[in-house]
Design an enzyme around this catalytic site. Structure first.
Site, short mmCIF file in Angstrom:
data_model
loop_
_atom_site.label_atom_id
_atom_site.label_comp_id
_atom_site.label_asym_id
_atom_site.label_seq_id
_atom_site.Cartn_x
_atom_site.Cartn_y
_atom_site.Cartn_z
CB SER A 72 2.44 6.44 -1.78
OG SER A 72 3.50 5.51 -1.87
NE ARG B 248 4.34 -1.15 -1.54
CZ ARG B 248 3.44 -1.42 -0.63
NH1 ARG B 248 2.56 -2.37 -0.84
NH2 ARG B 248 3.42 -0.75 0.51
NE ARG C 164 6.26 4.32 8.01
CZ ARG C 164 6.83 3.22 8.51
NH1 ARG C 164 7.59 3.29 9.59
NH2 ARG C 164 6.65 2.05 7.94
CB SER D 225 3.65 7.05 4.68
OG SER D 225 4.12 6.18 5.68
CG ASN E 60 2.76 2.55 -2.42
OD1 ASN E 60 1.64 2.99 -2.15
ND2 ASN E 60 3.60 2.14 -1.48
CG ASN F 286 -4.17 -3.95 2.15
OD1 ASN F 286 -4.88 -3.69 3.12
ND2 ASN F 286 -4.34 -3.38 0.97
CG ASP G 193 0.44 0.53 6.07
OD1 ASP G 193 0.65 -0.14 5.04
OD2 ASP G 193 1.32 0.80 6.90
CD GLU H 158 -7.55 16.55 17.06
OE1 GLU H 158 -7.02 15.71 17.81
OE2 GLU H 158 -7.39 17.78 17.18
CD1 TRP I 182 -6.21 -8.81 8.06
CD2 TRP I 182 -6.01 -9.92 6.10
NE1 TRP I 182 -7.33 -9.59 7.89
CE2 TRP I 182 -7.24 -10.27 6.70
CE3 TRP I 182 -5.67 -10.48 4.88
CZ2 TRP I 182 -8.13 -11.17 6.10
CZ3 TRP I 182 -6.55 -11.38 4.28
CH2 TRP I 182 -7.77 -11.71 4.89
C1 IPE Z 1 1.32 4.25 2.81
O1 IPE Z 1 1.62 2.94 3.12
C2 IPE Z 1 0.78 4.36 1.41
C3 IPE Z 1 -0.57 3.85 1.21
C4 IPE Z 1 -1.34 3.40 2.15
C5 IPE Z 1 -1.06 3.91 -0.14
P1 IPE Z 1 3.08 2.35 2.86
O2 IPE Z 1 3.03 0.93 3.28
O3 IPE Z 1 3.53 2.62 1.48
O4 IPE Z 1 3.97 3.22 3.87
P2 IPE Z 1 5.35 2.91 4.56
O5 IPE Z 1 6.28 2.42 3.48
O6 IPE Z 1 5.09 1.86 5.59
O7 IPE Z 1 5.75 4.20 5.19
C1 IPE Z 2 -1.37 -0.98 2.06
O1 IPE Z 2 -0.89 -2.20 2.50
C2 IPE Z 2 -1.65 -0.98 0.58
C3 IPE Z 2 -0.76 -0.11 -0.20
C4 IPE Z 2 0.25 0.58 0.28
C5 IPE Z 2 -1.01 0.00 -1.62
P1 IPE Z 2 0.63 -2.62 2.37
O2 IPE Z 2 0.82 -3.34 1.07
O3 IPE Z 2 1.53 -1.47 2.58
O4 IPE Z 2 0.75 -3.65 3.58
P2 IPE Z 2 1.96 -3.84 4.57
O5 IPE Z 2 2.30 -2.49 5.13
O6 IPE Z 2 3.07 -4.42 3.77
O7 IPE Z 2 1.44 -4.76 5.62
MG MG Z 3 2.46 -0.69 4.22
#
Ligand code: IPE
Ligand code: IPE
Ligand code: MG
Length: 251
Positions: free
Chosen positions: A70, A76, A199, A201, A73, A27, A25, A212, A30
């Protein structure tokens, strides 16, 4: 240098966790922190996947399960989903030499039927190419949800019962495991989550009962060999009890 008393763990066999699962998580954050668009974070995240996968294989991890996309996802924006799918397809093609060189077997879990035909084609090709490799198993969770997995397993179990092949009274935990996406998937010993959220997720809900947990504030694109080894060092200081007691002298 000898280990300090606080660091010494008699339960530490010196080996890395056999099965590591990672919620990759952060990206987007960052990229945002650097004033960049989110896609730049996803792109850099692929470099972390390569680094962490190679390091796990080198250290002798048996199985690495990565939460790549997920089932939630799909909510999005279309543009972001398209970018993620293109990166996934590119990864499945470009990483073939690395996968083969490291004797890695690539597999997947999730509602793979939700993925587009072109992604499935490259996924099948990489799985087939690496099928005979006997090193680490790299398992990509794609269109994966823990609740979806349990719902899908329940549906298949119900069909077995209806067909008269399964006695409802014979259903136990092992039956449920056998109907999960990958029955050979061992319970994760260590579940890592990057970017700080406390969490799960919807990741591997059935399988993480005694895993763990390790949460780091580091965002996934910055999580590399050093951060992985820090997580493993932390894991080795844990005492796992699985509801029982530590081995104690009773008499
Ligand atoms: C969890 O990250 C899913 C993946 C890393 C693929 P999310 O960014 O989707 O999770 P939430 O929405 O913060 O719980
Ligand atoms: C994880 O990074 C990648 C996926 C869930 C596919 P995010 O895209 O969720 O990055 P944040 O949580 O918005 O920083
Ligand atoms: Mg995320």
């Amino acid at each position: 240098m000898s280990k300090s008393a606080a660091e010494f763990n008699k339960n530490d066999d010196g080996r890395p966790p056999a099965h590591v699962a990672i919620i990759m998580d952060g990206n987007g954050r960052w990229a945002q922190q650097k004033g960049l668009i989110r896609v730049r974070g996803h792109r850099r995240g692929v470099d972390s996947v390569r680094a962490v996968t190679t390091e796990c294989a080198r250290l002798g991890v048996g199985s690495l399960t990565l939460y790549a996309f997920s089932v939630e996802n799909w909510k999005r924006p279309q543009a972001e989903i398209r970018i993620l799918m293109n990166l996934l397809k590119k990864f499945l093609i470009d990483e073939r030499p690395t996968i083969m060189k490291n004797n890695i077997r690539l597999t997947s879990i999730g509602r793979i039927e939700d993925m587009s035909a072109d992604v499935r084609k490259e996924l099948n090709a990489t799985e087939a190419l690496s099928a005979k490799n006997r090193g680490m198993v790299l398992r990509l969770a794609l269109s994966y949800g823990g609740r979806a997995e349990l719902a899908d397993a329940t549906k298949r179990i119900a069909r077995e019962v209806k067909a008269g092949r399964l006695d409802p009274d014979a259903i136990d935990e092992e039956t449920i495991r056998a109907f999960l996406y990958d029955p050979s998937l061992p319970d994760p010993d260590l579940l890592i989550r990057t970017a700080g959220e406390m969490r799960v997720s919807n990741f591997l809900l059935w399988q993480v009962s005694y895993s763990e947990l390790y949460v780091t504030p580091v965002c996934w694109p910055d999580f590399r060999e050093r951060e992985l080894n820090e997580a493993f060092a932390d894991y080795r200081r844990r005492v796992r009890k699985f509801g029982g007691l530590e081995r104690v002298t009773v008499s």
